[in-house]
Design a protein around this motif. Structure first.
Motif, short mmCIF file in Angstrom:
data_model
loop_
_atom_site.label_atom_id
_atom_site.label_comp_id
_atom_site.label_asym_id
_atom_site.label_seq_id
_atom_site.Cartn_x
_atom_site.Cartn_y
_atom_site.Cartn_z
N GLY A 139 0.82 -1.20 0.00
CA GLY A 139 0.00 0.00 0.00
C GLY A 139 0.85 1.25 0.00
N PRO A 140 0.59 2.20 0.90
CA PRO A 140 1.40 3.43 0.92
C PRO A 140 2.83 3.20 1.36
N PHE A 141 3.11 2.03 1.94
CA PHE A 141 4.45 1.72 2.42
C PHE A 141 5.19 0.79 1.45
N ARG A 142 4.99 1.02 0.18
CA ARG A 142 5.74 0.33 -0.86
C ARG A 142 5.96 1.31 -2.01
N CYS A 143 7.19 1.43 -2.44
CA CYS A 143 7.48 2.32 -3.56
C CYS A 143 7.81 1.46 -4.78
N THR A 144 6.83 1.28 -5.64
CA THR A 144 7.00 0.52 -6.87
C THR A 144 7.69 1.38 -7.91
N PRO A 145 8.19 0.78 -9.01
CA PRO A 145 8.79 1.60 -10.08
C PRO A 145 7.84 2.67 -10.61
N GLU A 146 6.54 2.34 -10.73
CA GLU A 146 5.60 3.32 -11.26
C GLU A 146 5.40 4.49 -10.29
N ARG A 147 5.40 4.19 -9.00
CA ARG A 147 5.28 5.28 -8.03
C ARG A 147 6.52 6.17 -8.08
N ALA A 148 7.67 5.56 -8.22
CA ALA A 148 8.91 6.34 -8.32
C ALA A 148 8.90 7.22 -9.57
N GLU A 149 8.41 6.68 -10.68
CA GLU A 149 8.33 7.48 -11.91
C GLU A 149 7.49 8.74 -11.68
N GLY A 150 6.39 8.59 -10.93
CA GLY A 150 5.55 9.75 -10.64
C GLY A 150 6.27 10.79 -9.80
N ILE A 151 7.05 10.33 -8.80
CA ILE A 151 7.80 11.27 -7.96
C ILE A 151 8.88 11.97 -8.78
N TRP A 152 9.54 11.21 -9.66
CA TRP A 152 10.55 11.83 -10.51
C TRP A 152 9.94 12.88 -11.43
N SER A 153 8.73 12.61 -11.90
CA SER A 153 8.07 13.60 -12.76
C SER A 153 7.83 14.89 -11.99
N ASP A 154 7.49 14.77 -10.72
CA ASP A 154 7.27 15.95 -9.87
C ASP A 154 8.58 16.70 -9.67
N ALA A 155 9.66 15.97 -9.47
CA ALA A 155 10.97 16.62 -9.29
C ALA A 155 11.36 17.41 -10.53
#
Length: 446
Positions: A305-321
């Motif tokens: 759930g919120p305590f797992r950072c999948t590759p797709e979640r990371a891609e979203g954070i990188w897009s924000d950066a």
């Protein structure tokens, strides 16, 4: 819908029967499947039968309760209420509104009480208390809650998380071997961290900070690095949504000292966003490149759930950066890749909360690059999100999109005004009323 709900009936009639191979699910089977899923995910027995399904299909009931809508979406494998023909009507309002009242969804008092209760448990967490029972079921319960968060209504999950926290501390007041004491502290720590994350989503990051102090004490008592890392990640998130990006960066960077699993990917990635937002651009670029090079230790288990950072979640954070760094073209590259990965993920593992935020990154990136048609297309699935999942960070992010549509660049664009109108309804009205289809047909710039 006097002609009946053909969308719900069609969805049922294309779902295979679980009893008779080659046949489709009956109304009674659909009701049983929904009740079974709700029992598994909420520990609540619901009274749903084939007669009620018939009422839904006839259109006699046009807007069932949140729990029934969640169960029907899950069993029939659809992502929105609109796909099942559920519609609720009501007056539109302006975009300018008190988002806190809306985002707490009737949980305001519960949020405050839960935060106070966690504070009251801080002394107990810091002591060397003991308990006398196996804690395996506590961990199973927390994992199930985390995996179902933002897939079912929040209220029952919030209550169940509090119950796990309280059971763990009750057991800690007894006697047991030291390894079980550590396991109980870990279970309590995960439960309190999850309460903190929910508090952020429901618009009270200040209450989340109350939870995380006790969660950190539990992580220390359990001597559990991965829990320490996710507590720091939650503290980062609480600071971030209070616009305290400097403190958010400090929490993220400190958390990296403990992170070994997917928490390392999350913390390194969000640190880049925080640093960019406070203007430390060179450090932000370095942090972003370091995040993209991280190799996950698969031997470290996470909660999900919120305590797992999948590759797709990371891609979203990188897009924000990249957006914070003024690099909209890279924002689009990562956001598009992230959404594609989310769509390919199985339902049980799909983090819909993160996916919704990444879709809004798509919208913002396309607005920044002048791709108005693409921004409209990316916004449509967000506007169909059920009201019970419109958490405060999502409202905050979609309001940023609304501000972009009001900028000088799009002042005379009909499409931009249609987006703004759709967002205004999203903020003020339930998802089925938002009518994302209202954007279909907006094809010119008159």
């Amino acid at each position: 819908m006097s002609e009946g709900n053909g969308l719900l009936r069609a969805a049922r009639e294309r779902t295979p029967s679980r009893r008779a191979p080659g046949e489709y699910m009956s109304r009674a089977e659909l009701a049983e499947a929904v009740v079974a899923w709700l029992w598994e995910t909420t520990d609540t027995q619901y009274d749903l039968d084939g007669h009620y399904i018939a009422k839904l299909e006839r259109g006699a009931v046009r807007w069932p309760g949140a729990a029934y809508r969640s169960g029907l979406r899950h069993v029939l494998n659809v992502s929105s209420d609109n796909e099942l023909g559920f519609i609720q009507s009501g007056p539109a309002g302006s975009l300018e509104t008190d988002l806190t009242q809306y985002s707490t969804l009737g949980l305001a008092d519960d949020l405050i009480d839960a935060g106070d209760e966690s504070i009251s448990l801080l002394t107990l967490a810091e002591e060397s208390n003991v308990g006398d029972l196996t804690v395996e079921q506590l961990h199973v319960d927390i994992e199930r809650i985390a995996l179902n968060y933002l897939k079912v209504p929040t209220k029952p999950l919030f209550d169940r998380t509090k119950a796990v926290r309280d059971r763990a501390f009750k057991l800690l007041s007894g006697r047991q071997p030291p390894h079980q004491t550590r396991d109980l502290y870990a279970a309590a720590g995960w439960a309190i961290t999850l309460l903190a994350w929910m508090s952020v989503d429901l618009g009270r990051p200040d209450i989340a900070e109350s939870h995380t102090r006790t969660a950190w004490a539990c992580a220390e008592a359990a001597d559990f690095d991965e829990l320490r890392a996710w507590v720091r990640a939650t503290q980062h998130t609480a600071a971030f949504w209070q616009d305290d990006f400097g403190r958010a960066a400090e929490f993220a960077q400190d958390g990296l000292r403990y992170a070994a699993g997917t928490s390392a990917l999350f913390l390194a990635s969000v640190a880049a966003v925080d640093l960019a937002r406070v203007g430390r651009l060179s450090e932000a670029r370095g942090a972003l490149e370091a995040a993209k090079r991280i190799t996950i230790n698969r031997d470290v288990l996470d909660l999900g759930g919120p305590f797992r950072c999948t590759p797709e979640r990371a891609e979203g954070i990188w897009s924000d950066a990249h957006l914070a760094l003024g690099e909209a073209r890279y924002t689009l590259r990562h956001a598009d890749r992230g959404v594609a990965l989310f769509e390919a993920a199985p339902h049980a593992l799909r983090n819909y909360g993160s996916e919704r935020m990444v879709r809004l990154q798509q919208v913002k990136g396309r607005l920044e690059t002048g791709e108005l048609d693409g921004a409209l297309e990316a916004l449509r699935p967000v506007l169909a999100i059920p009201s019970e999942y419109r958490v405060r960070p999502l409202i905050h992010r979609i309001s940023e999109v609304a501000a972009l549509t009001r900028g000088e660049r799009y002042a005379d664009e009909n499409k931009a005004q249609a987006m703004h109108e759709g967002i205004r309804e999203f903020v003020r009205r339930p998802a089925a009323e938002t009518r994302p289809d209202r954007l279909i047909g907006v094809t010119d710039d008159r």
